[in-house]
Write an enzyme that holds these catalytic residues in place. Structure first.
Site, PDB file in Angstrom:
ATOM      1  N   ARG A   1      -0.548  -9.083  13.377  1.00  0.00           N
ATOM      2  CA  ARG A   1      -1.171  -8.090  12.478  1.00  0.00           C
ATOM      3  C   ARG A   1      -2.015  -8.795  11.427  1.00  0.00           C
ATOM      4  NH1 ARG A   1       4.101  -5.257  10.643  1.00  0.00           N
ATOM      5  NH2 ARG A   1       2.843  -4.066   9.172  1.00  0.00           N
TER       6      ARG A   1
ATOM      7  N   ARG B   1      10.906  -1.262  11.030  1.00  0.00           N
ATOM      8  CA  ARG B   1       9.797  -0.903  11.914  1.00  0.00           C
ATOM      9  C   ARG B   1       9.696  -1.879  13.068  1.00  0.00           C
ATOM     10  NH1 ARG B   1       4.587   0.349   8.226  1.00  0.00           N
ATOM     11  NH2 ARG B   1       3.619  -1.079   9.712  1.00  0.00           N
TER      12      ARG B   1
ATOM     13  N   ARG C   1      11.882  -5.484   4.828  1.00  0.00           N
ATOM     14  CA  ARG C   1      11.572  -4.065   4.588  1.00  0.00           C
ATOM     15  C   ARG C   1      12.510  -3.145   5.372  1.00  0.00           C
ATOM     16  NH1 ARG C   1       5.630  -1.775   5.516  1.00  0.00           N
ATOM     17  NH2 ARG C   1       5.902  -2.679   7.573  1.00  0.00           N
TER      18      ARG C   1
ATOM     19  N   LYS D   1       0.835  -1.207   0.000  1.00  0.00           N
ATOM     20  CA  LYS D   1       0.000   0.000   0.000  1.00  0.00           C
ATOM     21  C   LYS D   1       0.871   1.259   0.000  1.00  0.00           C
ATOM     22  CE  LYS D   1      -1.999  -1.091   3.942  1.00  0.00           C
ATOM     23  NZ  LYS D   1      -1.317  -2.378   4.209  1.00  0.00           N
TER      24      LYS D   1
ATOM     25  N   ARG E   1     -10.270   0.611   7.965  1.00  0.00           N
ATOM     26  CA  ARG E   1      -9.843  -0.750   8.265  1.00  0.00           C
ATOM     27  C   ARG E   1     -10.941  -1.561   8.948  1.00  0.00           C
ATOM     28  NH1 ARG E   1      -3.884   0.205   7.905  1.00  0.00           N
ATOM     29  NH2 ARG E   1      -2.937  -1.466   9.050  1.00  0.00           N
TER      30      ARG E   1
HETATM   31  P1  AP5 Z   1       4.834  -1.603   1.879  1.00  0.00           P
HETATM   32  O1  AP5 Z   1       4.494  -0.755   0.695  1.00  0.00           O
HETATM   33  O2  AP5 Z   1       5.559  -0.984   2.999  1.00  0.00           O
HETATM   34  O3  AP5 Z   1       3.505  -2.378   2.382  1.00  0.00           O
HETATM   35  P2  AP5 Z   1       2.247  -1.834   3.191  1.00  0.00           P
HETATM   36  O4  AP5 Z   1       1.035  -2.476   2.579  1.00  0.00           O
HETATM   37  O5  AP5 Z   1       2.266  -0.350   3.268  1.00  0.00           O
HETATM   38  O6  AP5 Z   1       2.523  -2.525   4.580  1.00  0.00           O
HETATM   39  P3  AP5 Z   1       2.387  -1.940   6.062  1.00  0.00           P
HETATM   40  O7  AP5 Z   1       3.183  -2.855   6.946  1.00  0.00           O
HETATM   41  O8  AP5 Z   1       2.715  -0.485   6.108  1.00  0.00           O
HETATM   42  O9  AP5 Z   1       0.851  -2.153   6.283  1.00  0.00           O
HETATM   43  P4  AP5 Z   1       0.122  -2.208   7.628  1.00  0.00           P
HETATM   44  O10 AP5 Z   1      -1.262  -2.091   7.130  1.00  0.00           O
HETATM   45  O11 AP5 Z   1       0.399  -3.381   8.462  1.00  0.00           O
HETATM   46  O12 AP5 Z   1       0.762  -1.018   8.477  1.00  0.00           O
HETATM   47  P5  AP5 Z   1       0.304   0.488   8.732  1.00  0.00           P
HETATM   48  O13 AP5 Z   1       1.499   1.322   8.810  1.00  0.00           O
HETATM   49  O14 AP5 Z   1      -0.787   0.876   7.801  1.00  0.00           O
HETATM   50  O15 AP5 Z   1       5.651  -2.868   1.319  1.00  0.00           O
HETATM   51  C1  AP5 Z   1       6.141  -3.863   2.193  1.00  0.00           C
HETATM   52  C2  AP5 Z   1       7.496  -4.406   1.685  1.00  0.00           C
HETATM   53  O16 AP5 Z   1       7.271  -5.097   0.464  1.00  0.00           O
HETATM   54  C3  AP5 Z   1       8.518  -3.311   1.377  1.00  0.00           C
HETATM   55  O17 AP5 Z   1       9.788  -3.769   1.732  1.00  0.00           O
HETATM   56  C4  AP5 Z   1       8.418  -3.122  -0.148  1.00  0.00           C
HETATM   57  O18 AP5 Z   1       9.652  -2.708  -0.716  1.00  0.00           O
HETATM   58  C5  AP5 Z   1       8.037  -4.524  -0.608  1.00  0.00           C
HETATM   59  N1  AP5 Z   1       7.175  -4.524  -1.787  1.00  0.00           N
HETATM   60  C6  AP5 Z   1       6.140  -3.665  -2.055  1.00  0.00           C
HETATM   61  N2  AP5 Z   1       5.559  -3.987  -3.232  1.00  0.00           N
HETATM   62  C7  AP5 Z   1       6.216  -5.084  -3.696  1.00  0.00           C
HETATM   63  C8  AP5 Z   1       6.076  -5.890  -4.869  1.00  0.00           C
HETATM   64  N3  AP5 Z   1       5.125  -5.628  -5.795  1.00  0.00           N
HETATM   65  N4  AP5 Z   1       6.912  -6.938  -5.032  1.00  0.00           N
HETATM   66  C9  AP5 Z   1       7.878  -7.214  -4.101  1.00  0.00           C
HETATM   67  N5  AP5 Z   1       8.083  -6.484  -2.981  1.00  0.00           N
HETATM   68  C10 AP5 Z   1       7.254  -5.437  -2.779  1.00  0.00           C
HETATM   69  O19 AP5 Z   1      -0.342   0.361  10.194  1.00  0.00           O
HETATM   70  C11 AP5 Z   1       0.487   0.110  11.329  1.00  0.00           C
HETATM   71  C12 AP5 Z   1      -0.378  -0.063  12.568  1.00  0.00           C
HETATM   72  O20 AP5 Z   1      -1.115   1.144  12.830  1.00  0.00           O
HETATM   73  C13 AP5 Z   1      -1.457  -1.142  12.470  1.00  0.00           C
HETATM   74  O21 AP5 Z   1      -0.922  -2.420  12.783  1.00  0.00           O
HETATM   75  C14 AP5 Z   1      -2.478  -0.660  13.504  1.00  0.00           C
HETATM   76  O22 AP5 Z   1      -2.044  -0.960  14.812  1.00  0.00           O
HETATM   77  C15 AP5 Z   1      -2.424   0.852  13.325  1.00  0.00           C
HETATM   78  N6  AP5 Z   1      -3.402   1.324  12.334  1.00  0.00           N
HETATM   79  C16 AP5 Z   1      -3.133   1.841  11.117  1.00  0.00           C
HETATM   80  N7  AP5 Z   1      -4.271   2.178  10.470  1.00  0.00           N
HETATM   81  C17 AP5 Z   1      -5.293   1.861  11.294  1.00  0.00           C
HETATM   82  C18 AP5 Z   1      -6.713   1.958  11.173  1.00  0.00           C
HETATM   83  N8  AP5 Z   1      -7.294   2.457  10.071  1.00  0.00           N
HETATM   84  N9  AP5 Z   1      -7.461   1.523  12.221  1.00  0.00           N
HETATM   85  C19 AP5 Z   1      -6.877   1.046  13.357  1.00  0.00           C
HETATM   86  N10 AP5 Z   1      -5.538   0.910  13.517  1.00  0.00           N
HETATM   87  C20 AP5 Z   1      -4.746   1.320  12.496  1.00  0.00           C
HETATM   88 MG    MG Z   2       2.444   1.042   4.836  1.00  0.00          MG
END
Ligand code: AP5
Ligand code: MG
Length: 241
Positions: free
Chosen positions: A185, A174, A141, A27, A102
């Protein structure tokens, strides 16, 4: 080579794109590319919480407890924080929502806010990646603490190992990418994510993308999908839709 972006909306209305996917689906990677290409704000709920944590705000302190366990932060905190962001001038031309909504409660709050403003979401893009691949991605990552650029040690490495291409800053991992938190997660956050998908499937705005392709091909598939944006509410009303 990717396809060109869709033309700006004729009515000047805001384009609100939702990027949905499990942890590690890509994402953040895709939202950063699309935001630059389409001139839309990139609003990432996880980034907002991490910034609040770094700044030691009360929201950050409350979120810490949940984030450390791989759980969702409660809806009331998340909705307030995110809606405030969506109302800022930086999102006036539209935004890519990365990680929000979410839960169905968050989705309903978003829908209601947009509806009050005569708006609705343009499209939801679901980036679909199998669970085994997600775990591998998150363990490799690395992130620039200065500009937020996301790398992967194997699939998208920086030019110099451990150093950001743009900033020259030392890359970091992270806290919630530890294997046990990644498992939590995925276990706790995928079921509500599927409910959000079903909510928007019923509205007919979901595009499913194969997120296992190389990054550029995923971007091209998303650009193609968002060409299928819904017409703005006002225009459809005139068409008698
Ligand atoms: P990356 O682009 O970083 O993936 P991502 O989908 O952004 O993953 P996140 O870990 O950020 O998602 P998340 O939803 O768990 O965390 P968030 O920060 O939103 O890519 C990942 C890796 O893959 C990278 O190394 C990249 O280079 C590689 N990659 C990407 N595309 C690729 C491809 N096509 N091929 C190969 N490799 C690839 O949330 C964190 C925390 O915040 C949550 O756990 C929760 O506690 C809280 N939170 C956030 N939003 C909410 C909400 N709306 N409600 C409640 N709690 C929330
Ligand atoms: Mg992310």
């Amino acid at each position: 080579m990717t396809s060109p972006g869709p033309a700006p909306r004729a009515d000047g209305g805001r384009r609100i794109l939702l990027l949905v996917g499990a942890a590690g689906a890509g994402k953040g990677t895709q939202a950063a590319i699309l935001s630059e290409r389409l001139g839309l704000a990139h609003l990432a709920s996880g980034d907002l919480f991490r910034a609040a944590l770094r700044d030691g705000t009360p929201v950050g302190e409350r979120a810490r407890h949940y984030m450390e366990r791989g759980e969702l932060v409660p809806d009331e905190i998340t909705i307030e924080l995110f809606m405030a962001e969506l109302a800022k001038p930086q999102a006036a031309k539209g935004a890519i929502l990365d990680g929000f909504p979410r839960t169905v409660t968050q989705a309903e709050a978003l829908d209601a806010t947009l509806e009050r403003q005569g708006e609705e979401i343009s499209r939801l893009v679901y980036v679909d990646v199998p669970q085994e691949e997600l775990v591998a991605r998150l363990s490799g990552r690395w992130i620039c603490p200065t500009c937020g650029t996301v790398y992967h040690a194997m699939t998208d490495p920086p030019r110099v190992a451990g150093v950001c291409d743009r900033e020259g800053t030392k890359l970091v991992q992270r806290d919630d990418d530890r294997p046990e938190v990644v498992r939590a997660r995925l276990a706790k956050q995928v079921p509500p994510m599927l409910e959000v998908l079903a909510h928007y499937e019923r509205k007919g705005v979901v595009s499913r993308i194969d997120g296992q392709q190389p990054i550029e091909q995923v971007t091209a598939a998303i650009m193609d999908a968002i060409g299928k944006d819904r017409a703005p509410v006002a225009a459809r009303a005139q068409d008698g839709d």
